[in-house]
Design a protein around this motif. Structure first.
Motif, mmCIF file in Angstrom:
data_model
loop_
_atom_site.group_PDB
_atom_site.id
_atom_site.type_symbol
_atom_site.label_atom_id
_atom_site.label_comp_id
_atom_site.label_asym_id
_atom_site.label_seq_id
_atom_site.Cartn_x
_atom_site.Cartn_y
_atom_site.Cartn_z
ATOM 1 N N SER A 96 66.913 -124.191 100.219
ATOM 2 C CA SER A 96 65.879 -123.153 100.873
ATOM 3 C C SER A 96 64.925 -124.214 100.512
ATOM 4 C CB SER A 96 65.792 -122.255 100.295
ATOM 5 O OG SER A 96 67.047 -121.473 100.184
ATOM 6 N N VAL A 97 64.013 -124.603 102.229
ATOM 7 C CA VAL A 97 62.957 -124.774 101.585
ATOM 8 C C VAL A 97 61.891 -124.038 102.581
ATOM 9 C CG1 VAL A 97 61.691 -127.305 102.615
ATOM 10 C CG2 VAL A 97 64.230 -127.351 102.332
ATOM 11 N N PHE A 98 60.565 -124.234 101.631
ATOM 12 C CA PHE A 98 59.965 -123.537 102.070
ATOM 13 C C PHE A 98 58.664 -124.191 102.186
ATOM 14 C CE2 PHE A 98 62.597 -121.198 98.932
ATOM 15 C CZ PHE A 98 62.826 -119.959 99.249
ATOM 16 N N ALA A 99 58.925 -124.269 103.704
ATOM 17 C CA ALA A 99 57.554 -124.954 104.845
ATOM 18 C C ALA A 99 56.553 -124.053 105.232
ATOM 19 C CB ALA A 99 58.101 -126.030 105.986
ATOM 20 N N ALA A 100 56.911 -123.177 104.855
ATOM 21 C CA ALA A 100 55.668 -121.355 105.717
ATOM 22 C C ALA A 100 54.813 -121.711 104.994
ATOM 23 C CB ALA A 100 56.350 -120.528 106.059
ATOM 24 N N ALA A 101 53.431 -121.617 106.264
ATOM 25 C CA ALA A 101 52.662 -121.221 105.666
ATOM 26 C C ALA A 101 51.709 -120.316 105.463
ATOM 27 C CB ALA A 101 51.092 -122.320 106.407
ATOM 28 N N VAL A 102 52.648 -119.053 104.760
ATOM 29 C CA VAL A 102 52.391 -117.820 104.423
ATOM 30 C C VAL A 102 50.876 -117.087 104.286
ATOM 31 C CG1 VAL A 102 53.048 -115.883 103.076
ATOM 32 C CG2 VAL A 102 55.063 -118.131 103.640
ATOM 33 N N ALA A 103 50.763 -116.302 104.878
ATOM 34 C CA ALA A 103 49.094 -115.603 104.271
ATOM 35 C C ALA A 103 48.731 -115.063 103.164
ATOM 36 C CB ALA A 103 48.615 -114.583 105.130
ATOM 37 N N ASP A 104 48.144 -115.621 102.374
ATOM 38 C CA ASP A 104 48.160 -115.080 101.253
ATOM 39 C C ASP A 104 47.880 -113.520 100.685
ATOM 40 O OD1 ASP A 104 48.685 -117.256 99.604
ATOM 41 O OD2 ASP A 104 46.715 -117.766 98.731
ATOM 42 N N TYR A 105 47.161 -112.873 101.661
ATOM 43 C CA TYR A 105 46.631 -111.266 101.754
ATOM 44 C C TYR A 105 46.497 -111.419 103.147
ATOM 45 C CZ TYR A 105 44.076 -112.379 97.050
ATOM 46 O OH TYR A 105 44.092 -113.523 95.706
ATOM 47 N N ARG A 106 46.784 -109.480 103.144
ATOM 48 C CA ARG A 106 47.133 -108.866 105.097
ATOM 49 C C ARG A 106 45.633 -108.134 104.488
ATOM 50 N NH1 ARG A 106 50.714 -106.855 101.559
ATOM 51 N NH2 ARG A 106 51.104 -105.060 100.901
ATOM 52 N N PRO A 107 45.497 -107.372 105.499
ATOM 53 C CA PRO A 107 44.518 -106.129 105.476
ATOM 54 C C PRO A 107 45.168 -105.342 104.878
ATOM 55 C CG PRO A 107 44.643 -107.663 107.458
ATOM 56 C CD PRO A 107 45.624 -107.976 106.985
ATOM 57 N N ALA A 108 44.213 -104.153 103.958
ATOM 58 C CA ALA A 108 44.781 -103.040 102.928
ATOM 59 C C ALA A 108 45.414 -102.004 103.628
ATOM 60 C CB ALA A 108 44.522 -102.407 101.971
ATOM 61 N N ALA A 109 44.873 -101.474 105.509
ATOM 62 C CA ALA A 109 45.329 -100.892 105.816
ATOM 63 C C ALA A 109 45.019 -101.251 107.826
ATOM 64 C CB ALA A 109 44.488 -99.442 106.022
ATOM 65 N N PRO A 110 45.563 -101.461 108.279
ATOM 66 C CA PRO A 110 45.042 -102.381 109.659
ATOM 67 C C PRO A 110 45.277 -100.755 110.243
ATOM 68 C CG PRO A 110 47.292 -103.008 109.318
ATOM 69 C CD PRO A 110 47.115 -102.089 107.915
ATOM 70 N N ALA A 111 44.078 -101.156 112.142
ATOM 71 C CA ALA A 111 43.300 -100.232 112.000
ATOM 72 C C ALA A 111 44.362 -99.645 113.246
ATOM 73 C CB ALA A 111 42.224 -100.253 112.823
ATOM 74 N N GLU A 112 44.601 -98.480 113.515
ATOM 75 C CA GLU A 112 45.995 -97.498 115.014
ATOM 76 C C GLU A 112 45.542 -98.089 116.357
ATOM 77 O OE1 GLU A 112 48.448 -96.488 114.461
ATOM 78 O OE2 GLU A 112 48.477 -95.919 112.058
ATOM 79 N N GLU A 113 44.176 -98.194 116.522
ATOM 80 C CA GLU A 113 43.102 -98.998 117.472
ATOM 81 C C GLU A 113 42.321 -99.626 117.866
ATOM 82 O OE1 GLU A 113 44.029 -96.523 120.168
ATOM 83 O OE2 GLU A 113 44.920 -94.687 118.366
ATOM 84 N N LYS A 114 41.879 -100.269 118.266
ATOM 85 C CA LYS A 114 41.078 -101.696 117.865
ATOM 86 C C LYS A 114 39.493 -101.100 118.217
ATOM 87 C CE LYS A 114 38.325 -104.787 120.812
ATOM 88 N NZ LYS A 114 38.069 -104.745 123.245
ATOM 89 N N ILE A 115 39.811 -101.785 116.866
ATOM 90 C CA ILE A 115 38.181 -101.290 115.996
ATOM 91 C C ILE A 115 37.110 -101.616 116.960
ATOM 92 C CG2 ILE A 115 36.874 -101.747 114.138
ATOM 93 C CD1 ILE A 115 39.049 -102.916 112.746
ATOM 94 N N LYS A 116 36.095 -101.243 117.615
ATOM 95 C CA LYS A 116 34.859 -101.074 117.640
ATOM 96 C C LYS A 116 33.436 -101.790 117.284
ATOM 97 C CE LYS A 116 34.293 -99.872 121.642
ATOM 98 N NZ LYS A 116 34.621 -100.284 122.430
ATOM 99 N N LYS A 117 32.811 -102.374 117.675
ATOM 100 C CA LYS A 117 31.685 -102.985 117.366
ATOM 101 C C LYS A 117 30.977 -101.830 116.567
ATOM 102 C CE LYS A 117 29.416 -105.431 120.395
ATOM 103 N NZ LYS A 117 28.872 -106.710 121.567
#
Ligand code: CTP
Ligand code: CA
Length: 225
Positions: A96-117
């Motif tokens: 097994s070769v782990f060549a991916a650049a995996v994100a260390d963190y992700r958003p805790a709670a992705p928004a269901e709708e597009k976030i408004k400015k």
């Protein structure tokens, strides 16, 4: 045809490769990603395939031109998706070769709708992703070989060696940023290969294709020992 048929050194072997970036969802139209092209993982997949291996390529977002029937591509997006795809295939893999650049963190709670400015600043809370390589390192049994990658901007050798130990890698490939042209989104790499039981091997700047051949040669030697 046939004149240069060299021995296929990975005939009958299963090889699992992670490649590319991961995208971590912020809302339906936005994500956190990185500049990994997936070229190194793709080059490795083709070298292994040409050596007779059956390859499982677990690829994050990107344009991959796969030209071998011996390569099965599973496309994923987030680190979580990549973890699941790897986890369900890992036990079958000899290498097994782990060549991916995996994100260390992700958003805790992705928004269901597009976030408004709205306000003048905003904060997105992030939570840690699972470490795919480290988890597979714990699951690794005798005769399985795990190979990792590292890219460091300081104390390269020390950090690479630390990662190899922490993730139970048999080998780690250090990508150097020291020469022009080494790293993301270019076609060349300068690498050093650290191995649990050998002294470091330094390679000059080469194309990713040739670098992939060097790495596969080292993995073959490891498989023999
Ligand atoms: N890796 C992984 N899963 C993660 C993070 C990293 O499989 N969630 C793998 C990478 O594919 C690579 C190795 O672990 O083979 C080292 O990745 P790197 O980002 O350098 O290591 P980290 O442990 O995330 O440390 P750092 O704080 O330096 O980012
Ligand atoms: Ca990381």
């Amino acid at each position: 045809e046939g004149h240069f048929n060299k021995k296929k050194r990975f005939e009958g072997k299963q090889v699992l490769i992670t490649a590319g970036p991961t995208y971590e969802k912020i809302d339906p139209v936005r994500f956190i990603g990185n500049h990994s092209s997936g070229k190194m993982g793709l080059a490795l997949a083709h070298v292994f395939a040409s050596e007779g291996a059956q390859v499982q390529l677990i690829a994050g977002p990107g344009n991959y031109l796969v030209t071998s029937e011996a390569i099965t591509v599973t496309r994923v997006s987030s680190a979580d998706d990549m973890f699941d795809a790897v986890s369900s295939r890992f036990d079958q893999a000899d290498v097994s070769v782990f060549a991916a650049a995996v994100a260390d963190y992700r958003p805790a709670a992705p928004a269901e709708e597009k976030i408004k400015k709205s306000g003048e600043s905003m904060t997105i809370e992030l939570v840690k992703n699972k470490d795919i390589a480290a988890e597979m390192g714990k699951r690794k049994v005798k005769n399985q070989i795990n190979v990792g990658f590292a890219l460091e901007t300081e104390r390269e050798e020390e950090y690479a060696q630390e990662k190899m130990a922490k993730k139970n890698f048999d080998m780690i490939v250090l990508n150097s940023l020291n020469d022009n042209g080494a790293g993301f989104s270019v076609d060349t790499n300068k690498i050093t290969i650290f191995s649990v039981d050998q002294k470091p091997k330094l390679f000059p700047l080469k194309t990713k294709q040739v670098v992939a051949e060097d790495i596969v040669n080292c993995i073959y030697e490891k498989l023999q020992s």
